[in-house]
Design a protein around this motif. Sequence first.
Motif, PDB file in Angstrom:
ATOM      1  N   THR A  50       2.864   2.437 -11.467  1.00 32.11           N
ATOM      2  CA  THR A  50       2.793   3.894 -11.567  1.00 32.11           C
ATOM      3  C   THR A  50       2.415   4.552 -10.246  1.00 32.11           C
ATOM      4  O   THR A  50       3.019   5.543  -9.852  1.00 32.11           O
ATOM      5  N   SER A  51       1.439   4.008  -9.545  1.00 37.77           N
ATOM      6  CA  SER A  51       1.000   4.608  -8.288  1.00 37.77           C
ATOM      7  C   SER A  51       2.136   4.644  -7.267  1.00 37.77           C
ATOM      8  O   SER A  51       2.341   5.667  -6.596  1.00 37.77           O
ATOM      9  N   LEU A  52       2.870   3.540  -7.142  1.00 38.83           N
ATOM     10  CA  LEU A  52       3.991   3.514  -6.199  1.00 38.83           C
ATOM     11  C   LEU A  52       5.098   4.454  -6.647  1.00 38.83           C
ATOM     12  O   LEU A  52       5.711   5.136  -5.835  1.00 38.83           O
ATOM     13  N   ALA A  53       5.349   4.502  -7.950  1.00 40.93           N
ATOM     14  CA  ALA A  53       6.427   5.345  -8.478  1.00 40.93           C
ATOM     15  C   ALA A  53       6.149   6.822  -8.263  1.00 40.93           C
ATOM     16  O   ALA A  53       7.057   7.598  -7.967  1.00 40.93           O
ATOM     17  N   GLU A  54       4.920   7.228  -8.385  1.00 41.75           N
ATOM     18  CA  GLU A  54       4.575   8.644  -8.266  1.00 41.75           C
ATOM     19  C   GLU A  54       4.439   9.112  -6.832  1.00 41.75           C
ATOM     20  O   GLU A  54       4.532  10.302  -6.555  1.00 41.75           O
ATOM     21  N   ASN A  55       4.197   8.200  -5.917  1.00 40.95           N
ATOM     22  CA  ASN A  55       3.863   8.601  -4.549  1.00 40.95           C
ATOM     23  C   ASN A  55       4.676   7.916  -3.477  1.00 40.95           C
ATOM     24  O   ASN A  55       4.228   7.806  -2.341  1.00 40.95           O
ATOM     25  N   LEU A  56       5.875   7.478  -3.800  1.00 39.36           N
ATOM     26  CA  LEU A  56       6.673   6.796  -2.787  1.00 39.36           C
ATOM     27  C   LEU A  56       7.170   7.762  -1.723  1.00 39.36           C
ATOM     28  O   LEU A  56       7.193   8.972  -1.918  1.00 39.36           O
TER      29      LEU A  56
ATOM     30  N   THR B 252       0.082   9.219   6.997  1.00 43.56           N
ATOM     31  CA  THR B 252      -0.494  10.310   6.196  1.00 43.56           C
ATOM     32  C   THR B 252      -0.745   9.820   4.772  1.00 43.56           C
ATOM     33  O   THR B 252      -1.803  10.065   4.191  1.00 43.56           O
ATOM     34  N   TYR B 253       0.228   9.152   4.213  1.00 43.76           N
ATOM     35  CA  TYR B 253       0.097   8.599   2.857  1.00 43.76           C
ATOM     36  C   TYR B 253      -1.055   7.589   2.810  1.00 43.76           C
ATOM     37  O   TYR B 253      -1.891   7.626   1.916  1.00 43.76           O
ATOM     38  N   ALA B 254      -1.104   6.677   3.783  1.00 42.63           N
ATOM     39  CA  ALA B 254      -2.095   5.616   3.799  1.00 42.63           C
ATOM     40  C   ALA B 254      -3.524   6.132   3.946  1.00 42.63           C
ATOM     41  O   ALA B 254      -4.466   5.526   3.440  1.00 42.63           O
ATOM     42  N   THR B 255      -3.685   7.233   4.627  1.00 45.37           N
ATOM     43  CA  THR B 255      -5.034   7.765   4.826  1.00 45.37           C
ATOM     44  C   THR B 255      -5.410   8.812   3.779  1.00 45.37           C
ATOM     45  O   THR B 255      -6.524   9.316   3.787  1.00 45.37           O
ATOM     46  N   GLY B 256      -4.460   9.132   2.903  1.00 45.80           N
ATOM     47  CA  GLY B 256      -4.766  10.077   1.824  1.00 45.80           C
ATOM     48  C   GLY B 256      -4.803  11.518   2.248  1.00 45.80           C
ATOM     49  O   GLY B 256      -5.253  12.377   1.502  1.00 45.80           O
ATOM     50  N   LEU B 257      -4.295  11.830   3.446  1.00 42.37           N
ATOM     51  CA  LEU B 257      -4.339  13.200   3.921  1.00 42.37           C
ATOM     52  C   LEU B 257      -3.373  14.115   3.167  1.00 42.37           C
ATOM     53  O   LEU B 257      -3.564  15.302   3.131  1.00 42.37           O
ATOM     54  N   ALA B 258      -2.356  13.524   2.552  1.00 45.64           N
ATOM     55  CA  ALA B 258      -1.388  14.341   1.814  1.00 45.64           C
ATOM     56  C   ALA B 258      -1.675  14.328   0.331  1.00 45.64           C
ATOM     57  O   ALA B 258      -0.906  14.887  -0.448  1.00 45.64           O
TER      58      ALA B 258
ATOM     59  N   ASP C 274       0.854  -1.191   0.000  1.00 50.74           N
ATOM     60  CA  ASP C 274       0.000   0.000   0.000  1.00 50.74           C
ATOM     61  C   ASP C 274       0.888   1.237   0.000  1.00 50.74           C
ATOM     62  O   ASP C 274       0.526   2.262  -0.565  1.00 50.74           O
ATOM     63  N   VAL C 275       2.017   1.130   0.671  1.00 51.97           N
ATOM     64  CA  VAL C 275       2.962   2.236   0.790  1.00 51.97           C
ATOM     65  C   VAL C 275       4.364   1.694   0.512  1.00 51.97           C
ATOM     66  O   VAL C 275       4.747   0.670   1.065  1.00 51.97           O
ATOM     67  N   LEU C 276       5.116   2.402  -0.330  1.00 52.65           N
ATOM     68  CA  LEU C 276       6.497   2.043  -0.617  1.00 52.65           C
ATOM     69  C   LEU C 276       7.408   3.089   0.018  1.00 52.65           C
ATOM     70  O   LEU C 276       7.317   4.275  -0.295  1.00 52.65           O
ATOM     71  N   VAL C 277       8.265   2.628   0.917  1.00 48.16           N
ATOM     72  CA  VAL C 277       9.258   3.480   1.552  1.00 48.16           C
ATOM     73  C   VAL C 277      10.611   3.107   0.946  1.00 48.16           C
ATOM     74  O   VAL C 277      11.031   1.955   1.054  1.00 48.16           O
TER      75      VAL C 277
END
Length: 181
Positions: free
Chosen positions: A112-118, A173-179, A83-86
């Motif tokens: 794409t989703s992981l690449a744009e929002n890691l 923050t990333y996981a809940t979409g707040l950012a 869900d989240v890539l660190v």
Amino acid sequence: MRLSRKQDVTLKPAMLRAKALAAGKIRASLNVSVFALDSSLPAETLAGFLQAQFQELSLSSQVRAAGPERVQAALTGHFTKADVLVVLGGTSAKAEPALMDLVQWLLLNGQTSLAENLLYAQLGSAKSGTVAPVFERVILPLDFAERVQQSGRRFPWAASSHDQWALADAVLTYATGLAAE
């Protein structure tokens, strides 16, 4: 893509608990993949550290470590199950090119989703003359895990909780979409 988070924001226990509760409502279990850009970086240690923090927040999660072999990580599902890539990197001159190479590889391989929002976890200090990175960046002290172990204190009473909880805060923050922009 997001800009770097402000390092002077004070983390509050109630805020982290609220984010963990929100993440638990969105996902039955939060899956985080920690990917090291270099084999000398402590990806396993960081993954264990994050897992312990999420357990302390009563958040069902699975935090796994991989890297620096992208193909091996992909074959074992580190990118498709995340869900989240660190991405864990250092301060060497090779870190930024390695990060951008990973991003390009993710884009070419359908992530794409992981690449744009890691989230980029930089181990060490930020260089004073660098421009704000394109990705969400959290600066981790070189001894991030030892600080909690040495003090014997745990969240939320740790005096230096900001450094120790900044990455967990960014993941939540990333996981809940707040950012999200």
